[in-house]
Write a protein that holds these residues in place. Structure first.
Motif, PDB file in Angstrom:
ATOM      1  N   THR A 720      -5.405  15.369  72.840  1.00 60.35           N
ATOM      2  CA  THR A 720      -3.992  15.744  72.727  1.00 60.35           C
ATOM      3  C   THR A 720      -3.805  16.749  71.607  1.00 60.35           C
ATOM      4  OG1 THR A 720      -3.559  13.449  73.257  1.00 60.35           O
ATOM      5  CG2 THR A 720      -1.671  14.782  72.667  1.00 60.35           C
ATOM      6  N   GLY A 721      -4.467  16.495  70.497  1.00 64.25           N
ATOM      7  CA  GLY A 721      -4.341  17.406  69.362  1.00 64.25           C
ATOM      8  C   GLY A 721      -4.788  18.803  69.722  1.00 64.25           C
ATOM      9  N   LEU A 722      -5.951  18.880  70.390  1.00 65.32           N
ATOM     10  CA  LEU A 722      -6.460  20.194  70.782  1.00 65.32           C
ATOM     11  C   LEU A 722      -5.484  20.888  71.707  1.00 65.32           C
ATOM     12  CD1 LEU A 722     -10.267  19.863  71.464  1.00 65.32           C
ATOM     13  CD2 LEU A 722      -9.104  21.487  69.992  1.00 65.32           C
ATOM     14  N   TRP A 723      -4.988  20.090  72.661  1.00 64.26           N
ATOM     15  CA  TRP A 723      -4.068  20.695  73.620  1.00 64.26           C
ATOM     16  C   TRP A 723      -2.811  21.184  72.928  1.00 64.26           C
ATOM     17  CZ3 TRP A 723      -4.816  22.343  78.383  1.00 64.26           C
ATOM     18  CH2 TRP A 723      -3.702  22.742  79.103  1.00 64.26           C
ATOM     19  N   GLU A 724      -2.394  20.480  71.897  1.00 69.80           N
ATOM     20  CA  GLU A 724      -1.193  20.920  71.188  1.00 69.80           C
ATOM     21  C   GLU A 724      -1.445  22.228  70.437  1.00 69.80           C
ATOM     22  OE1 GLU A 724       0.009  17.431  69.211  1.00 69.80           O
ATOM     23  OE2 GLU A 724       1.367  16.862  70.819  1.00 69.80           O
ATOM     24  N   VAL A 725      -2.610  22.318  69.839  1.00 66.20           N
ATOM     25  CA  VAL A 725      -2.951  23.592  69.190  1.00 66.20           C
ATOM     26  C   VAL A 725      -2.924  24.711  70.229  1.00 66.20           C
ATOM     27  CG1 VAL A 725      -4.792  24.874  68.071  1.00 66.20           C
ATOM     28  CG2 VAL A 725      -4.306  22.557  67.361  1.00 66.20           C
ATOM     29  N   TYR A 726      -3.505  24.386  71.382  1.00 66.10           N
ATOM     30  CA  TYR A 726      -3.545  25.361  72.468  1.00 66.10           C
ATOM     31  C   TYR A 726      -2.140  25.763  72.893  1.00 66.10           C
ATOM     32  CZ  TYR A 726      -4.463  27.205  77.128  1.00 66.10           C
ATOM     33  OH  TYR A 726      -4.508  27.986  78.240  1.00 66.10           O
ATOM     34  N   SER A 727      -1.258  24.749  73.053  1.00 67.87           N
ATOM     35  CA  SER A 727       0.082  25.096  73.540  1.00 67.87           C
ATOM     36  C   SER A 727       0.855  25.860  72.475  1.00 67.87           C
ATOM     37  CB  SER A 727       0.832  23.843  73.977  1.00 67.87           C
ATOM     38  OG  SER A 727       0.804  22.902  72.963  1.00 67.87           O
ATOM     39  N   GLY A 728       0.575  25.586  71.201  1.00 61.58           N
ATOM     40  CA  GLY A 728       1.193  26.388  70.150  1.00 61.58           C
ATOM     41  C   GLY A 728       0.810  27.844  70.284  1.00 61.58           C
ATOM     42  N   LEU A 729      -0.470  28.072  70.558  1.00 60.08           N
ATOM     43  CA  LEU A 729      -0.920  29.459  70.730  1.00 60.08           C
ATOM     44  C   LEU A 729      -0.276  30.089  71.957  1.00 60.08           C
ATOM     45  CD1 LEU A 729      -4.674  29.236  69.763  1.00 60.08           C
ATOM     46  CD2 LEU A 729      -2.773  30.116  68.442  1.00 60.08           C
ATOM     47  N   VAL A 730      -0.124  29.285  73.025  1.00 62.65           N
ATOM     48  CA  VAL A 730       0.527  29.814  74.226  1.00 62.65           C
ATOM     49  C   VAL A 730       1.946  30.253  73.897  1.00 62.65           C
ATOM     50  CG1 VAL A 730       1.451  29.178  76.480  1.00 62.65           C
ATOM     51  CG2 VAL A 730      -0.864  28.554  75.873  1.00 62.65           C
ATOM     52  N   LEU A 731       2.635  29.431  73.098  1.00 62.19           N
ATOM     53  CA  LEU A 731       4.009  29.776  72.729  1.00 62.19           C
ATOM     54  C   LEU A 731       4.034  31.069  71.919  1.00 62.19           C
ATOM     55  CD1 LEU A 731       6.934  29.023  72.734  1.00 62.19           C
ATOM     56  CD2 LEU A 731       6.557  27.591  70.759  1.00 62.19           C
ATOM     57  N   LEU A 732       3.075  31.186  71.013  1.00 60.93           N
ATOM     58  CA  LEU A 732       3.009  32.408  70.204  1.00 60.93           C
ATOM     59  C   LEU A 732       2.765  33.623  71.097  1.00 60.93           C
ATOM     60  CD1 LEU A 732       3.019  33.589  67.401  1.00 60.93           C
ATOM     61  CD2 LEU A 732       0.568  33.237  67.279  1.00 60.93           C
ATOM     62  N   ALA A 733       1.846  33.435  72.061  1.00 63.98           N
ATOM     63  CA  ALA A 733       1.565  34.545  72.975  1.00 63.98           C
ATOM     64  C   ALA A 733       2.803  34.898  73.781  1.00 63.98           C
ATOM     65  CB  ALA A 733       0.414  34.181  73.898  1.00 63.98           C
ATOM     66  N   ALA A 734       3.553  33.873  74.210  1.00 65.02           N
ATOM     67  CA  ALA A 734       4.764  34.134  74.992  1.00 65.02           C
ATOM     68  C   ALA A 734       5.760  34.927  74.176  1.00 65.02           C
ATOM     69  CB  ALA A 734       5.392  32.822  75.449  1.00 65.02           C
ATOM     70  N   LEU A 735       5.783  34.684  72.884  1.00 64.20           N
ATOM     71  CA  LEU A 735       6.709  35.425  72.034  1.00 64.20           C
ATOM     72  C   LEU A 735       6.242  36.868  71.864  1.00 64.20           C
ATOM     73  CD1 LEU A 735       9.114  35.475  70.094  1.00 64.20           C
ATOM     74  CD2 LEU A 735       7.544  34.836  68.292  1.00 64.20           C
ATOM     75  N   LEU A 736       4.936  37.046  71.681  1.00 70.42           N
ATOM     76  CA  LEU A 736       4.435  38.376  71.336  1.00 70.42           C
ATOM     77  C   LEU A 736       4.251  39.267  72.557  1.00 70.42           C
ATOM     78  CD1 LEU A 736       1.818  37.495  68.597  1.00 70.42           C
ATOM     79  CD2 LEU A 736       4.146  38.258  68.307  1.00 70.42           C
ATOM     80  N   PHE A 737       3.993  38.675  73.712  1.00 68.36           N
ATOM     81  CA  PHE A 737       3.793  39.479  74.918  1.00 68.36           C
ATOM     82  C   PHE A 737       5.081  40.196  75.279  1.00 68.36           C
ATOM     83  CE2 PHE A 737       0.018  37.649  77.494  1.00 68.36           C
ATOM     84  CZ  PHE A 737      -0.812  37.965  76.447  1.00 68.36           C
ATOM     85  N   ARG A 738       4.928  41.369  75.843  1.00 65.48           N
ATOM     86  CA  ARG A 738       6.090  42.025  76.416  1.00 65.48           C
ATOM     87  C   ARG A 738       6.579  41.197  77.604  1.00 65.48           C
ATOM     88  NH1 ARG A 738       6.731  47.980  75.075  1.00 65.48           N
ATOM     89  NH2 ARG A 738       5.578  48.016  73.131  1.00 65.48           N
TER      90      ARG A 738
END
Lengths: 914, 219
Positions: A720-738
């Motif tokens: 779960t912890g790993l997946w949360e780190v992963y989803s945090g990165l996904v959120l960051l990518a969603a913010l930074l992507f056009r």
């Protein structure tokens, strides 16, 4: 010292980062050009400074002069073939000789019509293209008020002398310290006009009180008007001009002192047509010679130039033969020879051109290359051990022989270092490093070398023993293994071709498509053929498990079969509906990839093709883009939330909402209720709102990871912890992507989910295969995002999201993350997947880390060698060096990821030992 | 017995190779301006038709899989229709796969489709001739060690070679050499054709070298 393969791989990558950095530093030396050249480049922009009193030049100081005295000889109606053609050879021997052997630059200048004297003088002095209106005022010329060379020279305090056509005096009434105008009215006068100019020369060259001398000879133009270009008078006039040029040149050379050279410029204001007139735009009228003669231009001894001259001569012979109607063998052979000579000349010219442009710091490059190659070799040699089921091996650090060899190598390298650094004439980065660092690097090199030698020795030792170690025959390789090996090797080899570097995305798309098809075939076999499959195949698969090969040969169906044969039939194993979804999943993935491919056209050859990305970002499709972004964010939420804890779920939802409102705030998308476009802000608040959630989710994940390490032995907390780190990165990518790239993120998550659920789990691939597939998909997604191997596609705007102004470290981090989001997300997903597979194969994470490091170091090492070999290639700066930068950054990012892998692996093994 | 069979196979395959070569040469005599590169689409059609015809005729003459039971006329007709449908479906599937590989979806549909027809001729048509519209037989033949006669082994080899040829044929497309044969789908169809021809030649030779090791279990 015992090392686990994960730790080993990460340390190797760290060393490799050092090597790559050293190589890059040598490849891109800081002072690219020598000093005088840069001045030469800096000079021209100084001159067209605006003349008006209201405008102020931003050049605060006047650049130092390059030439002491300049003589401009303008010969009216000097056609290009009068100098460069047969007439020049015949009548202007001195000029011709200076052009060919001397220190000069010669060009054919193209005059824009109207090819009439006054507009041409204006054009030459102002650098602007004359209009036809100037023809009308050709005879009655007012003073020139635009910014021009003469004006600039005068304001710079240069003393200008002019002799010749009085048009100049009318154009520049108060600019010359001394002048003698000649009227061009009497066209039939061939000699007086020029004698009137030449008579001043002897006197002027005895004086020192001038800086710029302009001579305008009219005789040739008059001869052309009256008798045409082919009259014998032209030859006589040209010979006269040649003598004058010789005189000027010699006296300039004789006046030259050590300080500054002089410059002689020979040009024509326009040419003449075949009838001898001018004004139009026929080839003879617009082409004029332009010669710069000065001792400052170093003597040209370019072999390519000589080759070219030889080729030209043979070409002339060929043409002569051809015109004589000779169709024999000789003509053919001569033609071939001419072609060969031209090609050779071109090759030499292009290589000498790139040699002039590129200066490399070879020593640093070599040191970097050596480090990288040693690391690669070490990784290769440790494949069998690193991928064994224990995933750890002995690293010998203190063998007796080891130390002696080590010191010897060290000593030798130091000697080489001293020799190279004392003899090097150019700047060398590695030499300029402090001795302490340099010796450290050399010790590292020798240590790596000893490591390699001992590894080789160990392998020999092992092979001498008659071990049971069964060499895996190629027949045991499944299609996946063959594809993975062929794909990796093929991609690495393709990096040597500039087109394949430019179009590298095609390579990856092609590979992942093929991978999907092979997976589909595997799935078919798995689903349809399990029952009929005879179990004779699965004999020594189990013993082989985890030995002796990078791509361990788990014969998948066989392995499945041996397992399933005891208890259950295949039909029960995969339930009906699941089976069909599983069969369809490769096709769905293929369709996703195809859609993504047409989202962003990238590369060079087909980059201009229309794509969805451009369609979406055009302003009239804003509502479609908004809809797509909203749906994508929703999909991201559904795909990510299933394995998150409740808190993260809420944070994720709020964060994704924040992403949408950020995009709405900066005006990329619109809310459905907001139709009038309101004022556009920088969206600082919204972006920071999202950052808070990103940090929150990553923090929760890290907390879980720490907890799983310290207290509980529950692996679900860790995943779960790993997946949360992963989803945090996904959120960051969603913010930074056009916003138009959000579907890339959705498809990334979708493909990962489908692959995990329907392909990797049922087919039971081993860690190495899974890692390589992840790596391939990561690479493909790098290009799906719209990246390419050119610098232009880096989205720098990602570095400004949520920042008031440019702040260096976050900007670099965000830009790097947004650019490499594809590979990074796939790598973290790999970690999630492998750590959930730990129950099946306890060393999975270590294997994954090792394979990932290997997959990255192989292309980098080969590419660096290729680039060193191709450093004088024509496309080295446009194609190969941007790719080199991308590779360097990618190695750095991979090293970081591998460290993360190792940290996770470490936690795990710690726990197992407890 | 086996040698005789292999010799027959070799003869049949050489006929096919011959047919492929003829399609490149013969139309030039009748049609002014025909070249394989210049009028590539026409060549694709001609090659597909010729190879298809030769395959069908060879199948009718040689009868490699003599089925014991005689079937009625109606049965034969339905089999034939089924074969046609299968062939058409395979064309569509190949077309879809090629588009998934990156061929333009809307532009140059004709080129892509004719290329997929060529691929189907090299692969599916042979299978249809040899195995009939029988999915189980297909799956059996294309799994490991599934062939039950040298004809089926040859089928395996030529099919795989054709597809591999087409796969390799895509490699030169991104190169910036601006050669006429780099235009879609010329390099791929050449690759497929060369692969097919190579497969036809390799298959008998490979079978001949390995004739001792080969054991086919009867159904």
């Amino acid at each position: 010292m015992r090392l686990r393969s994960g730790v080993f791989a990460s340390s190797c990558l760290l060393v490799e980062v050092l090597g790559v950095a050293l190589f890059l530093r040598g490849f891109f030396p800081v002072p690219v050009r020598s000093l005088p050249r840069r001045e030469a480049r800096g000079d021209p922009p100084a001159e067209p400074a605006p003349p008006g009193p209201g405008m102020v030049s931003n050049w605060t100081k006047i650049p130092p002069p390059l030439f002491k005295k300049v003589v401009v000889v303008l010969i009216d109606a000097l056609r290009d073939d009068f100098v460069f053609g047969s007439k020049g050879e015949q009548f202007m021997p001195y000029t011709k000789q200076v052009i060919e052997k001397g220190t000069s630059y010669s060009f054919i200048a193209e005059a824009k019509p109207p090819t009439v004297t006054m507009p041409r003088i204006k054009a030459l002095m102002t650098g602007s293209i004359p209009g036809f209106i100037d023809v009308i005022v050709n005879l009655n010329s007012p003073a020139l008020l635009d910014d021009n060379l003469i004006w600039q020279a005068k304001t710079a305090g240069k003393r200008i002398i002019f002799y010749g056509d009085d048009t100049w005096v009318k154009l520049f009434p108060k600019h010359f310290v001394e002048y003698d105008g000649t009227t061009s009215f009497f066209v039939s006068d061939f000699t007086e006009v020029d004698d009137n100019v030449t008579r001043h020369l002897d006197r002027v060259f005895k004086r020192e009180d001038w800086d710029l001398l302009i001579l305008h000879y009219l005789g040739l133009d008059h001869i052309g008007h009256v008798t045409g270009p082919n009259s014998p008078l032209v030859g006589a006039k040209l010979r006269e001009m040649d003598n004058i040029l010789k005189k000027i040149h010699i006296s300039l050379l004789s006046k030259e002192e050590a300080s500054l050279p002089n410059l002689l410029v020979v040009c024509g204001d326009h040419g003449m047509s075949e009838t001898g007139s001018h004004g139009g735009s026929s080839a003879g009228e617009v082409h004029t010679p332009l010669l710069f003669i000065s001792s400052a231009f170093e003597k040209r001894s370019d072999p390519g130039y000589e080759h070219f001259k030889i080729a030209e001569k043979s070409h002339a012979n060929w043409i002569k033969l051809y015109l004589e109607g000779n169709n024999s063998e000789i003509l053919l052979n001569l033609g071939k020879k001419v072609l060969k000579q031209y090609l050779e000349a071109l090759k030499t010219l292009s290589s000498s051109l790139s040699r002039q442009v590129a200066q490399y710091d070879m020593y640093s490059m070599m040191v970097g290359t050596v480090i990288i190659m040693e690391v690669l070799l070490l990784l290769f040699l440790s494949i069998p051990k690193a991928l064994s089921s224990r995933a750890e091996f002995e690293v010998p650090l203190s063998l007796p022989l080891f130390s002696l060899l080590f010191y010897l190598v060290c000593l030798m390298l130091c000697a080489v270092h001293v020799i190279v650094c004392t003899s090097a004439e150019s700047l060398c980065y590695f030499c300029s490093m402090s001795w302490f660092t340099a010796v450290g690097v050399m010790m590292l090199i020798s240590a790596l070398m000893c490591g390699i030698l001992s590894a080789i020795a160990k392998i020999f030792e092992n092979s001498r023993l008659p071990v049971k170690n069964p060499v895996v025959s190629s027949s045991g390789w499944s299609e996946i293994d063959v594809l993975i090996l062929a794909g990796t090797v093929g991609h690495v080899l393709s990096l040597g071709a500039s087109s394949f570097v430019e179009e590298e995305h095609q390579t990856w798309y092609f590979l992942i498509n093929t991978l999907c098809l092979v997976l589909c075939q595997d799935l078919c076999r798995n689903n349809f053929l399990l029952k009929e499959y005879d179990p004779q195949h699965s004999t020594n698969v189990k013993q082989n498990f985890g030995e002796a090969s990078e791509y361990k040969n788990m014969d998948i169906p066989a392995a499945d079969n041996s397992k399933l044969g005891k208890t259950i039939s295949s039909a029960e194993f995969i339930r009906g509906s699941d089976k069909w979804i599983s069969l369809a999943s490769p096709w769905i993935i293929l369709i996703c990839c195809r859609l993504l491919r047409s989202l962003n056209q990238t590369g060079v050859q087909w980059a201009h093709r229309p794509d969805f990305g451009h369609w979406l970002t055009s302003s009239e499709h804003k509502s479609e883009l908004s809809f797509l972004a909203a749906v994508s964010l929703l999909m991201i939420f559904f795909l990510v939330q299933r394995r998150c804890s409740l808190v993260s779920k809420i944070a994720m939802a709020l964060g994704l909402l924040g992403v949408y409102s950020y995009r709405a705030a900066i005006g990329n998308v619109i809310f459905p209720w907001q139709h009038d476009s309101k004022d556009i802000s920088k969206g600082i608040t919204e972006a920071r709102f999202v950052y808070v959630f990103v940090l929150g989710i990553v923090f929760t994940g890290t907390k879980d990871l720490l907890k799983s390490q310290v207290i509980s032995s529950d692996s679900s907390v860790k995943s779960t912890g790993l997946w949360e780190v992963y989803s945090g990165l996904v959120l960051l990518a969603a913010l930074l992507f056009r916003p138009h790239n959000l579907p890339v993120l959705v498809f990334c998550l979708l493909i990962q989910t489908m692959m995990t659920k329907y392909i990797w789990r049922p087919l039971k691939f081993d860690a190495a295969q899974i890692t390589i597939m992840h790596y391939w998909f990561g690479q493909a997604f790098f290009y799906f995002q719209g990246n390419s191997n050119g610098i232009a596609t880096v989205d720098v705007s990602a570095g400004f999201v949520g920042l008031e102004s440019y702040v260096e470290i976050p900007a670099i981090f965000f830009t790097a993350f947004a650019t490499y989001a594809g590979p990074v997300l796939w790598a973290i997903h790999l970690l999630c997947y492998l750590s959930s597979e730990v129950s099946r194969n306890s060393a999975a994470v270590g294997h994954g880390c090792f394979c990932y490091a290997l997959m990255r170091s192989l292309p980098v090492a080969v590419y660096i060698v290729l680039v060193t070999g191709l450093r004088y290639h024509l496309f080295i700066w446009s194609v190969f060096s941007p790719k080199l930068l991308y590779e360097g950054v990618h190695v750095f990012i991979t090293a970081t990821i591998c460290l993360f892998f190792t940290a996770m692996d470490h936690n795990h093994s710690h726990k197992v030992q407890d | 017995m086996k040698e005789v069979e292999i010799r027959r196979l070799l003869a049949a395959n050489l006929l096919c190779v011959f047919a492929v070569i003829l399609t490149a040469v013969v139309p030039g005599f009748f049609w002014e301006g025909f070249t394989v590169l210049g009028t590539h689409l026409a060549w694709l059609c001609i090659c597909s038709v010729c190879v298809g015809t030769v395959n069908v005729i060879l199948h009718l003459v040689l009868k490699p899989n003599h089925s014991p039971k005689r079937s009625s006329f109606a049965h034969k007709i339905s089999r034939f229709l089924k074969c046609c449908i299968y062939f058409f479906m395979s064309c569509i599937i190949f077309h879809a796969i090629i588009v998934l590989y990156g061929a333009p979806l809307i532009g140059s549909v004709t080129e892509t489709f004719l290329f997929s027809v060529l691929l189907s001729t090299f692969t599916t048509l042979q299978c249809l001739c040899m195995l009939g519209p029988n999915t189980h037989a297909w799956i059996r033949v294309f799994s490991k060690n599934g062939a039950t006669s040298i004809w089926e082994s040859s089928l395996q080899i030529t099919t795989v070679c054709s597809i591999l040829g087409a796969w390799f044929g895509a490699f030169p497309i991104p190169l910036d050499w601006d050669r006429p044969w780099q235009v879609w789908p010329i390099s791929c169809s050449f690759g497929a054709t060369f692969g097919y021809v190579a497969g036809l030649i390799i298959a008998p030779l490979w079978l001949y070298w390995n004739r001792k090791q080969l054991t086919y279990k009867s159904r």
